[in-house]
Design a protein around this motif. Structure first.
Motif, short mmCIF file in Angstrom:
data_model
loop_
_atom_site.label_atom_id
_atom_site.label_comp_id
_atom_site.label_asym_id
_atom_site.label_seq_id
_atom_site.Cartn_x
_atom_site.Cartn_y
_atom_site.Cartn_z
N UNK A 94 5.41 0.26 4.38
CA UNK A 94 4.77 -0.47 3.25
C UNK A 94 6.35 -1.61 2.58
N UNK A 95 5.73 -3.11 3.07
CA UNK A 95 5.82 -3.83 2.69
C UNK A 95 5.89 -4.31 1.52
N UNK A 96 6.20 -4.06 -0.01
CA UNK A 96 6.23 -4.89 -0.79
C UNK A 96 8.09 -4.66 -1.18
N UNK A 97 8.63 -5.10 -2.15
CA UNK A 97 10.44 -5.59 -2.95
C UNK A 97 11.01 -3.94 -1.85
N UNK A 98 10.36 -3.66 -2.40
CA UNK A 98 12.01 -1.65 -2.11
C UNK A 98 11.07 -1.55 -0.48
N UNK A 99 10.58 -1.90 0.19
CA UNK A 99 10.51 -1.63 1.54
C UNK A 99 11.01 -2.84 2.41
N UNK B 194 14.54 -0.31 13.39
CA UNK B 194 13.54 -0.30 12.03
C UNK B 194 11.79 -1.33 12.19
N UNK B 195 11.38 -0.92 11.75
CA UNK B 195 9.41 -1.00 11.64
C UNK B 195 8.90 -0.48 10.73
N UNK B 196 8.65 -1.86 10.25
CA UNK B 196 8.10 -1.51 8.91
C UNK B 196 6.29 -1.57 8.97
N UNK B 197 5.80 -1.22 8.46
CA UNK B 197 4.23 -0.78 8.81
C UNK B 197 3.46 -1.40 6.88
N UNK C 204 11.39 -15.51 -7.62
CA UNK C 204 9.68 -15.96 -8.23
C UNK C 204 9.62 -15.04 -6.60
N UNK C 205 9.09 -13.54 -7.01
CA UNK C 205 9.15 -12.42 -5.84
C UNK C 205 8.31 -13.54 -5.01
N UNK C 206 7.60 -13.24 -4.99
CA UNK C 206 6.08 -13.58 -3.63
C UNK C 206 7.49 -15.05 -2.67
N UNK C 207 8.67 -15.45 -3.04
CA UNK C 207 9.98 -16.13 -2.57
C UNK C 207 10.42 -14.92 -2.27
N UNK C 208 10.51 -14.29 -2.87
CA UNK C 208 11.22 -12.68 -3.06
C UNK C 208 11.22 -11.88 -0.83
N UNK C 209 9.51 -11.65 -1.15
CA UNK C 209 9.42 -11.12 0.04
C UNK C 209 8.99 -11.75 1.29
N UNK C 210 8.81 -12.80 0.94
CA UNK C 210 9.16 -13.97 2.14
C UNK C 210 10.46 -14.13 3.15
N UNK C 211 11.65 -14.85 1.95
CA UNK C 211 13.02 -14.39 2.56
C UNK C 211 13.35 -13.01 2.90
N UNK C 212 12.98 -11.92 2.55
CA UNK C 212 13.11 -10.32 3.02
C UNK C 212 12.87 -10.25 4.33
N UNK D 106 10.70 6.60 5.60
CA UNK D 106 10.89 5.93 4.16
C UNK D 106 10.09 5.53 3.83
N UNK D 107 8.94 6.20 2.65
CA UNK D 107 7.52 6.15 2.28
C UNK D 107 7.61 4.75 0.72
N UNK D 108 7.66 3.38 1.11
CA UNK D 108 7.61 2.75 -0.29
C UNK D 108 6.14 2.57 0.28
N UNK D 109 5.22 2.97 -0.59
CA UNK D 109 4.07 2.52 -0.34
C UNK D 109 3.27 2.34 -1.60
N UNK D 110 3.77 2.23 -2.26
CA UNK D 110 3.94 1.75 -4.28
C UNK D 110 2.54 2.98 -4.57
N UNK D 111 1.85 2.57 -5.17
CA UNK D 111 0.85 3.50 -5.70
C UNK D 111 -0.55 3.79 -5.00
N UNK D 112 0.15 3.34 -3.91
CA UNK D 112 -1.24 3.85 -2.40
C UNK D 112 -0.03 4.71 -1.87
N UNK D 113 1.45 5.41 -1.64
CA UNK D 113 1.41 6.36 -1.21
C UNK D 113 1.23 7.56 -0.90
N UNK D 114 0.95 8.33 -2.39
CA UNK D 114 -0.54 9.21 -2.95
C UNK D 114 -1.05 9.43 -1.79
#
Length: 382
Positions: free
Chosen positions: A19-24, A38-41, A162-170, A209-217
């Motif tokens: 998961x590549x959202x903010x939590x991931x 670390x690898x992000x999927x 700005x969450x989009x900028x926050x994601x880019x920065x992370x 780490x499962x951080x895939x939001x509501x698609x984790x299920x």
């Protein structure tokens, strides 16, 4: 049962974050800083709620009766934000649009004002700094408010990013710290902590780490350690004032209009986010005339000038809601499998605290004190 995951001395260094959202992203960055591999999927057509969120950092205006422990955690995370932003911007070279002018909550009618009055009392009990304001005082702060506004509450320490900028920065900070990324979708985590990908590949891991939001299920797991995360649909509009115009609002304005919430979040570049619906419709991510009309109708009641805004984008996202609306963090009963999920409306606000919690979970096997209530292995969520 709490599963212990010691530091890299035991060979638990390979971490796959699904998961590549903010939590991931914050988990990956913080884990890499601790020396983990670390690898992000994340699929190239990612649909994380983080990319749609308005970015309000508002523990005061998000306070709700019955959610006091969650709000205490939110206040803790908000307190981390200033240092977190400074560190992240330095690490990434990216401005995340941290807006620190506070939040003004306003009421359309007397019933709405009664709700805000009760909320103010709750905020005081939680120790969150807020100030009751008359309608005149509200309009002095925000001259474009409608004359009919009955009054409000100022939360000077509620900010926004700005969450989009926050994601880019992370993402950039993570890459510079050594995080790798695989553009694919995870379909299974096996007993041996292999992550099987939709494209046919497999990633071996010591910890996942499962951080895939509501698609984790949708991801097959060795045991049912992830409760059903319900998608909560949110529609919103990104808008901009006509060139040369005075700002419509100077700070985040959150309002109640006959019991219905609405908000306007200004950005430093002139953008204003107007939102948002909260709809329990499963994985439906369609934009609807009714949803957008409701947002604009209520926003116009509070700030009539919204009719002059240029619409630049209409967005829809699916917030991941856990059974008790609280996040799920850290180790599960499957050794090496962690959750960073279920943040619901608070994903942006809880980003620094999530990174803090997951870094400790991955290196020490425990959660820091502020996060322990939200342990992924708590009995009422498994």
């Amino acid at each position: 049962m709490r599963i212990s995951h010691p530091t890299t001395d035991r060979g638990d260094s390979r971490v796959v974050v699904v998961g590549g959202g903010l939590a991931g992203r914050v988990t990956a960055w913080r884990a890499a800083q601790r020396g983990l591999d670390v690898t992000v999927v994340e699929p190239s057509d990612a649909r994380s709620a983080s990319r749609v969120a308005a970015g309000m950092l508002t523990p005061a205006s998000e306070a709700a009766f019955g959610e006091e422990p969650l709000m205490e955690f939110a206040v803790h995370s908000a307190g981390l934000y200033k240092g977190f932003v400074a560190e992240l911007e330095a690490a990434s070279g990216t401005d995340v649009g941290h807006h620190t002018t506070g939040t003004l909550m306003v009421a359309f009618d007397r019933d709405d004002l009664a709700v805000l009055t009760d909320l103010h009392e709750l905020q005081q009990r939680l120790g969150v700094p807020t100030e009751r304001l008359t309608s005149r005082a509200c309009r002095k702060l925000e001259p474009m408010l409608a004359p009919s506004v009955r009054g409000g509450v100022l939360a000077p320490e509620d900010h926004s990013v700005d969450p989009r900028r926050l994601l880019q920065a992370l993402a950039v900070a993570g890459e510079r710290a050594g995080v790798r990324e695989v553009a694919d979708r995870a379909v299974e985590v096996t007993d041996g902590l292999s992550v099987r990908l939709a494209g046919g590949g497999t990633l071996e891991a010591d910890q996942v780490v499962l951080a895939a939001g509501c698609w984790g299920n949708d991801i097959a797991l060795p045991e049912p350690v992830l409760p059903t995360l319900r998608p909560v649909k949110g529609q919103l509009l990104r808008t901009r004032m006509p060139e040369g115009s005075e700002p419509l609002v100077h700070r985040t304005v959150r309002g109640l209009v006959k019991g219905s919430p609405v908000y306007l979040v200004p950005r430093g570049d002139g953008e204003i986010v107007v939102g948002a619906t909260q709809e329990e419709l499963g994985h439906d991510d369609s934009l609807t005339v009714g949803g957008l009309w409701k947002i604009l109708r209520d926003a116009r009641e509070l700030v009539p000038g919204v009719t002059e805004l240029e619409v630049t984008e209409a967005c829809v996202g699916l917030r991941p809601g856990s059974p008790d609306n609280e996040p799920l963090l850290g180790p599960t009963r499957v050794p090496g499998l962690h959750l960073a999920a279920g943040h619901f409306r608070h994903g942006v606000l809880l980003t620094p605290a999530t990174g803090e919690a997951m870094a400790q979970a991955l290196t020490e096997g425990t959660l820091p004190a502020p996060a322990r209530r939200f342990s992924a292995d708590r009995e009422d969520n498994t």
